[in-house]
Write an enzyme that holds these catalytic residues in place. Structure first.
Site, short mmCIF file in Angstrom:
data_model
loop_
_atom_site.label_atom_id
_atom_site.label_comp_id
_atom_site.label_asym_id
_atom_site.label_seq_id
_atom_site.Cartn_x
_atom_site.Cartn_y
_atom_site.Cartn_z
N GLY A 1 0.75 -1.10 -0.12
CA GLY A 1 0.00 -0.06 0.02
C GLY A 1 0.90 1.30 0.07
O GLY A 1 0.32 2.57 0.08
N SER B 1 4.61 0.87 -4.13
CA SER B 1 5.90 0.37 -4.64
C SER B 1 5.79 0.13 -6.14
O SER B 1 6.82 0.49 -6.92
CB SER B 1 6.18 -0.81 -4.10
OG SER B 1 5.11 -1.89 -4.28
N ASP C 1 -1.47 7.40 -7.29
CA ASP C 1 -0.07 6.99 -7.03
C ASP C 1 0.96 7.26 -8.02
O ASP C 1 2.24 7.67 -7.54
CB ASP C 1 0.03 5.38 -6.93
CG ASP C 1 -0.73 4.84 -5.68
OD1 ASP C 1 -1.61 5.58 -5.33
OD2 ASP C 1 -0.78 3.81 -5.32
C1 MEV Z 1 -3.79 2.18 -3.95
O1 MEV Z 1 -2.77 2.80 -3.37
C2 MEV Z 1 -5.19 3.26 -3.81
C3 MEV Z 1 -6.42 2.80 -4.41
O2 MEV Z 1 -7.25 3.85 -4.32
C4 MEV Z 1 -6.29 2.38 -5.63
C5 MEV Z 1 -6.04 3.40 -6.75
O3 MEV Z 1 -6.24 4.73 -6.52
O4 MEV Z 1 -5.63 3.25 -7.85
C6 MEV Z 1 -6.86 1.46 -3.42
#
Ligand code: MEV
Length: 304
Positions: free
Chosen positions: A93, A96, A140
């Site tokens: 999470g 990476s 991300d």
């Molecule tokens: C993953 O780091 C975050 C989520 O919101 C998925 C995304 O934004 O692509 C769960």
């Protein structure tokens, strides 16, 4: 130029993961954990890291393989030797996959003179993440490219935050693809319940923007804790995460919540800087791996 090393940061969410997949607002911060990619021009394709040595390999290195194939459409890449080193735990999470994707794109971009700017890099990175994960917001990859504290989907850069940040890793692998698809199913079965939860998470981010600007960490923490309750409601928390979250909260953290997809992976706590060590040791005692970090303004960059 025959060789270059680029690096890109991981990230934590203050607010908004999962809801951001449906266009809601989120606030995400680049943190001082980085993935480095050294690229040498070669005759063949070779990728190596602690995960092993291979050629183009979508099982072992899906993101890096996709970057090489995508960039071969705009550059004459006959062969490339890539060495990946990272202090961002994989599948936890902390972004990476975005970091390795963005660092690899920039290394190939500079090595082969493709002329991609930062916005192009973030867009290509997002397309690659979306293809591999099935669904992905631009968060991300954008944060890993630009660094700092960013409000999405507006891509608005906010001021940095200077409180303590303590991450707790449960050590349990978390598949973003799986978690995003679990939420999609829940939303499909119970739209009247899940849609308002997702839009409330978005409203938390919008309310949180002003608090980030004013650096009101206790109030940011209150909203993060509310956000955590809603993440629990959509099924992305779990006993390992809750255990670390309550260990951090009961030791005096301003807040503690999941960061990223959840299920396993990491939680994040905001703390007064003088209390970071105490919160880290509470997380360790509760069975997690604690990482004390801070926000970085450095997005993707060339390493000297
Ligand atoms: C993953 O780091 C975050 C989520 O919101 C998925 C995304 O934004 O692509 C769960």
């Amino acid at each position: 130029m025959q060789t270059i090393t680029c690096s890109a940061p991981g990230k934590i969410y203050l607010f908004g993961e999962h809801a951001v997949v449906y266009g809601e607002s989120a606030i995400c911060c680049a943190v001082d954990l980085r993935t480095q990619v050294r690229a040498d021009i070669s005759d063949t394709i070779h990728i190596s890291s602690v995960l092993g040595d291979t050629g183009l390999d979508y099982d072992k290195y899906p993101y890096v393989s996709a970057v090489i194939e995508n960039m071969s459409e705009i550059a004459d890449i006959k062969g490339i030797n890539l060495r990946i080193d990272s202090n961002i735990p994989v599948g936890s999470g902390l972004g990476s996959s975005a970091a390795v994707t963005i660092a690899t794109i920039q290394a190939l971009n500079l090595l082969f003179g493709c002329g991609l700017g930062l916005e192009d890099i973030a867009t290509l990175g997002h397309n690659i993440e979306r293809t591999i994960q099935g669904a992905a917001s631009p968060t991300d990859t954008y944060v890993s490219t630009m660094g700092g504290v960013v409000m999405v989907p507006l891509k608005k850069k906010l001021n940095t935050i200077d409180c303590g940040i303590v991450i707790g890793n449960t050590g349990k692998f978390s598949s973003t693809r799986q978690l995003v698809s679990n939420v999609a199913l829940l939303k499909k079965y119970y739209p009247q319940i899940i849609d308002p939860i997702l839009s409330t998470i978005g409203r938390i981010s919008i309310t949180g923007e002003e608090l980030v600007i004013k650096k009101e960490y206790e109030a940011i923490g209150r909203l993060m804790n509310i956000n955590q309750g809603l993440l629990d409601a959509i099924g992305v928390s779990g006993p390992e995460l809750s255990n670390l979250i309550y260990a951090a909260r009961s030791t005096g953290a301003y807040s503690a919540k999941i960061t990223g997809a959840g299920g396993g992976g990491c939680m994040v706590a905001l703390t007064h800087p003088s209390e970071s060590k105490q919160i880290a040791s509470a997380i360790t005692q509760a069975g997690g791996e604690a990482i004390i970090t801070r926000v970085t303004e450095n997005g993707v960059k060339v390493e000297q």
